[in-house]
Design a protein around this motif. Structure first.
Motif: not given
Length: 74
Positions: A61-68
């Motif tokens: 979730a953290l990696i996805s949020l930072s990518a967005f």
């Protein structure tokens, strides 16, 4: 961050294999299930395995949020 997710995935997978052996055993390798003798140990390792997979979900979730967030700024 992705490297830590990779290491966490590898360690959680290895722990899952050990937990499976502790619960089921392996007759061919002459490894017996130890959970009948050490129930508190098996409860602890099962709980830590659940925690490892929860940490994997949080890191994803953290990696996805930072990518967005990076995609929005560019």
């Amino acid at each position: 961050m992705q490297a830590s997710l990779t290491l966490l995935t590898a360690s959680a997978s290895a722990a899952a294999a050990i937990v499976y052996l502790a619960h089921k055993g392996n007759v061919r390798a002459n490894w017996f299930a130890i959970c009948q003798q050490f129930e508190s140990f098996c409860e602890r390792i099962s709980g830590s395995l659940i925690g490892s997979f929860a940490a994997m979900v949080i890191l994803i979730a953290l990696i996805s949020l930072s990518a967005f967030a990076l995609a929005r700024h560019h």
